[in-house]
Design a protein around this motif. Structure first.
Motif, PDB file in Angstrom:
ATOM      1  N   GLY A  84     -13.795 -14.390 -29.037  1.00 31.07           N
ATOM      2  CA  GLY A  84     -14.571 -13.187 -28.811  1.00 31.07           C
ATOM      3  C   GLY A  84     -14.752 -12.318 -30.036  1.00 31.07           C
ATOM      4  O   GLY A  84     -15.024 -11.119 -29.923  1.00 31.07           O
ATOM      5  N   GLY A  85     -14.635 -12.911 -31.203  1.00 34.42           N
ATOM      6  CA  GLY A  85     -14.808 -12.138 -32.426  1.00 34.42           C
ATOM      7  C   GLY A  85     -16.221 -12.221 -32.958  1.00 34.42           C
ATOM      8  O   GLY A  85     -17.127 -12.782 -32.329  1.00 34.42           O
ATOM      9  N   ARG A  86     -16.404 -11.655 -34.141  1.00 33.41           N
ATOM     10  CA  ARG A  86     -17.703 -11.709 -34.792  1.00 33.41           C
ATOM     11  C   ARG A  86     -18.088 -13.161 -35.033  1.00 33.41           C
ATOM     12  O   ARG A  86     -17.251 -13.996 -35.372  1.00 33.41           O
ATOM     13  CB  ARG A  86     -17.642 -10.953 -36.125  1.00 33.41           C
ATOM     14  N   ARG A  87     -19.360 -13.463 -34.880  1.00 31.53           N
ATOM     15  CA  ARG A  87     -19.844 -14.837 -35.066  1.00 31.53           C
ATOM     16  C   ARG A  87     -20.349 -15.004 -36.494  1.00 31.53           C
ATOM     17  O   ARG A  87     -21.270 -14.322 -36.929  1.00 31.53           O
ATOM     18  CB  ARG A  87     -20.965 -15.129 -34.063  1.00 31.53           C
ATOM     19  N   TYR A  88     -19.748 -15.938 -37.210  1.00 35.03           N
ATOM     20  CA  TYR A  88     -20.148 -16.229 -38.582  1.00 35.03           C
ATOM     21  C   TYR A  88     -21.028 -17.473 -38.577  1.00 35.03           C
ATOM     22  O   TYR A  88     -20.560 -18.575 -38.307  1.00 35.03           O
ATOM     23  CB  TYR A  88     -18.912 -16.456 -39.464  1.00 35.03           C
ATOM     24  N   GLU A  89     -22.311 -17.306 -38.871  1.00 36.95           N
ATOM     25  CA  GLU A  89     -23.224 -18.449 -38.815  1.00 36.95           C
ATOM     26  C   GLU A  89     -24.303 -18.405 -39.868  1.00 36.95           C
ATOM     27  O   GLU A  89     -24.807 -19.435 -40.303  1.00 36.95           O
ATOM     28  CB  GLU A  89     -23.860 -18.545 -37.426  1.00 36.95           C
ATOM     29  N   SER A  90     -24.704 -17.233 -40.318  1.00 36.75           N
ATOM     30  CA  SER A  90     -25.778 -17.107 -41.298  1.00 36.75           C
ATOM     31  C   SER A  90     -25.212 -17.181 -42.714  1.00 36.75           C
ATOM     32  O   SER A  90     -24.030 -16.886 -42.948  1.00 36.75           O
ATOM     33  CB  SER A  90     -26.497 -15.770 -41.100  1.00 36.75           C
ATOM     34  N   ASP A  91     -26.059 -17.565 -43.675  1.00 36.70           N
ATOM     35  CA  ASP A  91     -25.645 -17.563 -45.072  1.00 36.70           C
ATOM     36  C   ASP A  91     -25.349 -16.157 -45.572  1.00 36.70           C
ATOM     37  O   ASP A  91     -24.750 -15.984 -46.638  1.00 36.70           O
ATOM     38  CB  ASP A  91     -26.735 -18.195 -45.949  1.00 36.70           C
ATOM     39  N   TRP A  92     -25.782 -15.148 -44.821  1.00 38.31           N
ATOM     40  CA  TRP A  92     -25.497 -13.767 -45.189  1.00 38.31           C
ATOM     41  C   TRP A  92     -24.125 -13.318 -44.679  1.00 38.31           C
ATOM     42  O   TRP A  92     -23.631 -12.268 -45.083  1.00 38.31           O
ATOM     43  CB  TRP A  92     -26.582 -12.832 -44.626  1.00 38.31           C
ATOM     44  N   ASP A  93     -23.519 -14.110 -43.788  1.00 40.22           N
ATOM     45  CA  ASP A  93     -22.219 -13.753 -43.222  1.00 40.22           C
ATOM     46  C   ASP A  93     -21.110 -14.181 -44.178  1.00 40.22           C
ATOM     47  O   ASP A  93     -21.051 -15.351 -44.587  1.00 40.22           O
ATOM     48  CB  ASP A  93     -22.019 -14.423 -41.862  1.00 40.22           C
ATOM     49  N   ILE A  94     -20.238 -13.263 -44.500  1.00 37.64           N
ATOM     50  CA  ILE A  94     -19.167 -13.526 -45.461  1.00 37.64           C
ATOM     51  C   ILE A  94     -17.848 -13.591 -44.705  1.00 37.64           C
ATOM     52  O   ILE A  94     -17.463 -12.648 -44.008  1.00 37.64           O
ATOM     53  CB  ILE A  94     -19.133 -12.436 -46.547  1.00 37.64           C
ATOM     54  N   LEU A  95     -17.143 -14.698 -44.864  1.00 35.69           N
ATOM     55  CA  LEU A  95     -15.979 -15.013 -44.029  1.00 35.69           C
ATOM     56  C   LEU A  95     -14.672 -14.578 -44.689  1.00 35.69           C
ATOM     57  O   LEU A  95     -14.333 -15.058 -45.777  1.00 35.69           O
ATOM     58  CB  LEU A  95     -15.957 -16.520 -43.756  1.00 35.69           C
ATOM     59  N   PRO A  96     -13.900 -13.679 -44.068  1.00 35.93           N
ATOM     60  CA  PRO A  96     -12.581 -13.305 -44.606  1.00 35.93           C
ATOM     61  C   PRO A  96     -11.598 -14.466 -44.500  1.00 35.93           C
ATOM     62  O   PRO A  96     -11.629 -15.245 -43.542  1.00 35.93           O
ATOM     63  CB  PRO A  96     -12.138 -12.139 -43.705  1.00 35.93           C
ATOM     64  N   VAL A  97     -10.716 -14.571 -45.492  1.00 37.14           N
ATOM     65  CA  VAL A  97      -9.752 -15.663 -45.480  1.00 37.14           C
ATOM     66  C   VAL A  97      -8.847 -15.574 -44.257  1.00 37.14           C
ATOM     67  O   VAL A  97      -8.436 -16.610 -43.700  1.00 37.14           O
ATOM     68  CB  VAL A  97      -8.922 -15.676 -46.786  1.00 37.14           C
ATOM     69  N   GLU A  98      -8.531 -14.376 -43.797  1.00 30.54           N
ATOM     70  CA  GLU A  98      -7.666 -14.230 -42.627  1.00 30.54           C
ATOM     71  C   GLU A  98      -8.315 -14.835 -41.379  1.00 30.54           C
ATOM     72  O   GLU A  98      -7.640 -15.459 -40.547  1.00 30.54           O
ATOM     73  CB  GLU A  98      -7.343 -12.753 -42.388  1.00 30.54           C
ATOM     74  N   THR A  99      -9.636 -14.665 -41.253  1.00 28.72           N
ATOM     75  CA  THR A  99     -10.351 -15.260 -40.117  1.00 28.72           C
ATOM     76  C   THR A  99     -10.352 -16.773 -40.222  1.00 28.72           C
ATOM     77  O   THR A  99     -10.174 -17.485 -39.221  1.00 28.72           O
ATOM     78  CB  THR A  99     -11.796 -14.730 -40.055  1.00 28.72           C
ATOM     79  N   PHE A 100     -10.535 -17.277 -41.436  1.00 24.81           N
ATOM     80  CA  PHE A 100     -10.543 -18.729 -41.619  1.00 24.81           C
ATOM     81  C   PHE A 100      -9.178 -19.327 -41.294  1.00 24.81           C
ATOM     82  O   PHE A 100      -9.092 -20.402 -40.700  1.00 24.81           O
ATOM     83  CB  PHE A 100     -10.953 -19.079 -43.048  1.00 24.81           C
ATOM     84  N   VAL A 101      -8.115 -18.644 -41.678  1.00 24.44           N
ATOM     85  CA  VAL A 101      -6.766 -19.129 -41.346  1.00 24.44           C
ATOM     86  C   VAL A 101      -6.589 -19.197 -39.832  1.00 24.44           C
ATOM     87  O   VAL A 101      -6.062 -20.189 -39.296  1.00 24.44           O
ATOM     88  CB  VAL A 101      -5.697 -18.223 -41.989  1.00 24.44           C
ATOM     89  N   ARG A 102      -7.021 -18.158 -39.119  1.00 27.00           N
ATOM     90  CA  ARG A 102      -6.900 -18.173 -37.650  1.00 27.00           C
ATOM     91  C   ARG A 102      -7.719 -19.306 -37.050  1.00 27.00           C
ATOM     92  O   ARG A 102      -7.292 -19.935 -36.067  1.00 27.00           O
ATOM     93  CB  ARG A 102      -7.336 -16.824 -37.078  1.00 27.00           C
ATOM     94  N   TYR A 103      -8.875 -19.572 -37.630  1.00 28.86           N
ATOM     95  CA  TYR A 103      -9.691 -20.702 -37.159  1.00 28.86           C
ATOM     96  C   TYR A 103      -8.945 -22.014 -37.343  1.00 28.86           C
ATOM     97  O   TYR A 103      -8.902 -22.852 -36.431  1.00 28.86           O
ATOM     98  CB  TYR A 103     -11.025 -20.720 -37.908  1.00 28.86           C
TER      99      TYR A 103
END
Length: 404
Positions: free
Chosen positions: A74-93
């Motif tokens: 239920g978090g922010r959806r990262y899908e566009s090239d304009w979306d910048i992904l925090p490392v903390e979110t990537f770790v949770r993924y």
């Protein structure tokens, strides 16, 4: 066939490979702490340079992409090239991926991997493994997926100044040794390097209260930043890294890379997708970080606990630069000797070329049953192996080769 395959490492490449092996019905044991390098060796507040499209860990079945994770939690959806992904979110993924597809991950360390006496018969257990829990067991194949561990590169000029090696609390450190850059608040820091790691570390240092931050880059021009999505060349093919024919070839035809001559492969791995900051970093960098470009470090020493660099300009003139700390964001270099869990006989039996182990189409080394994936595979399959999206190419081929 009940003898398992051992996967050493639980980052994106290890988890993806394990998921594909399981989907093929191959018994597998996976060892490591999930996403440990991303969680402990990347600075807090870091944003991934790679786009969301280049940040999905490949799975054998649908429902496990970065977007699926965002929907599930239920978090922010990262899908566009304009979306910048925090490392903390990537770790949770990555941890979410592991819990769903590799739930029986064994969070123990592999102490040693050696060839089992009796030959290389692929139908029997070819390797003997020891764990730090004390357990010993046999595996018929081993997949090394240890990521960046042990590969931090320190230029020899800096290494000479710190005989005991870089240290997060000493005068010289490597960027991989820091999680919290706020410890440098009120201090003068020199960052060595010109890639994303160097430029983003410099920005994070400045934003964390460092008194001054200076980047030293040996390139003749000032540090550079990529083009934003709306400024990409429109007549070139799209890739997760930008629009370019070369990037398209290296991303989608990585299998042909290993047929290039070793010097060409070594050059391309080093230069393609090389030192360049992300487009979104420019505004945070300019005005906050000083740059010394076109000068090479020829000597380094420590005086009264402070590092002093001797720099040489292209015209031969030299000067000195002192600081409270030098942070080397100088990347990583594959070195089999750093994989000390591999027995000496294994390491010496691996043929190298182009800056890493020479691998066949199934990522197998010259030691039958011993496979490498992730960064060590870049020497054979190109720069896409340095990025998460390389799991789509690598994991399927490793699993197919091992199952076969």
């Amino acid at each position: 066939m009940n003898t398992p395959v051992a996967v050493v490492g639980a980052g994106p490449y290890g988890l993806s490979t394990a998921a594909h092996l399981r989907a093929r019905g191959v018994p597998v044991r996976v060892f490591g702490r999930p996403m440990v390098s991303w969680r402990e060796n990347m600075p807090a507040g870091m944003l991934l340079k790679s786009t969301p499209a280049a940040s999905t860990i490949d799975a054998p079945q649908a429902g496990h992409t970065l977007q699926d994770f965002c929907d599930a939690v239920g978090g922010r959806r990262y899908e566009s090239d304009w979306d910048i992904l925090p490392v903390e979110t990537f770790v949770r993924y990555g941890e979410w991926f592991q819990e769903r597809l590799v739930p029986d991950l064994e969070q123990v360390r592999v102490v040693s991997v050696d060839r089992r006496s009796g030959g290389y018969d692929r139908r029997s257990a070819g390797f003997e493994l020891k764990l730090d829990s004390g357990e010993q067991f046999r595996a018929r194949a081993v997949v090394v997926a240890t990521g960046l561990t042990g590969f931090a590169r320190l230029p020899r000029e800096l290494a000479a100044a710190v005989p005991d090696g870089p240290s997060p609390t000493g005068p010289v450190s490597h960027s991989s040794q820091h999680r919290d850059l706020s410890v440098f608040a009120g201090r003068d820091v020199v960052v060595v390097g010109a890639g994303q790691s160097a430029l983003e570390s410099a920005v994070l240092l400045a934003e964390s209260g460092a008194r001054s931050v200076r980047v030293v880059a040996r390139g003749r021009t000032a540090v550079g930043f990529g083009a934003p999505p709306d400024q990409q060349p429109r007549l070139r093919p799209e890739t997760p890294f930008g629009n370019a024919w070369s990037l398209y070839a290296f991303t989608y035809y990585a299998g042909g890379f290993r047929h290039l001559p070793a010097p060409a492969r070594r050059y391309l791995v080093r230069r393609v997708l090389g030192p360049l900051g992300a487009w979104w970093l420019r505004d945070r960098f300019v005005g906050r970080v000083q740059v010394t470009a076109g000068q090479r470090i020829v000597r380094a020493r420590v005086e009264d606990g402070r590092p002093v660099l001797t720099l040489r300009a292209p015209d031969g003139r030299t000067g000195e630069l002192a600081a409270d700390h030098v942070l080397a964001a100088t990347g990583y270099q594959v070195d089999l000797a750093a994989m000390d869990f591999l027995g000496q006989g294994l390491r010496t039996g691996v043929t190298v070329g182009g800056g890493g182990p020479r691998l066949d189409a199934g990522f197998g080394s010259s030691v039958p049953g011993l496979h490498f994936t992730g960064l060590p595979a870049a020497a054979s399959f190109g720069p896409v192996m340095r990025f998460v999206c390389g799991t789509e190419f690598a994991s399927r081929r490793v699993a197919e080769a091992v199952a076969r």
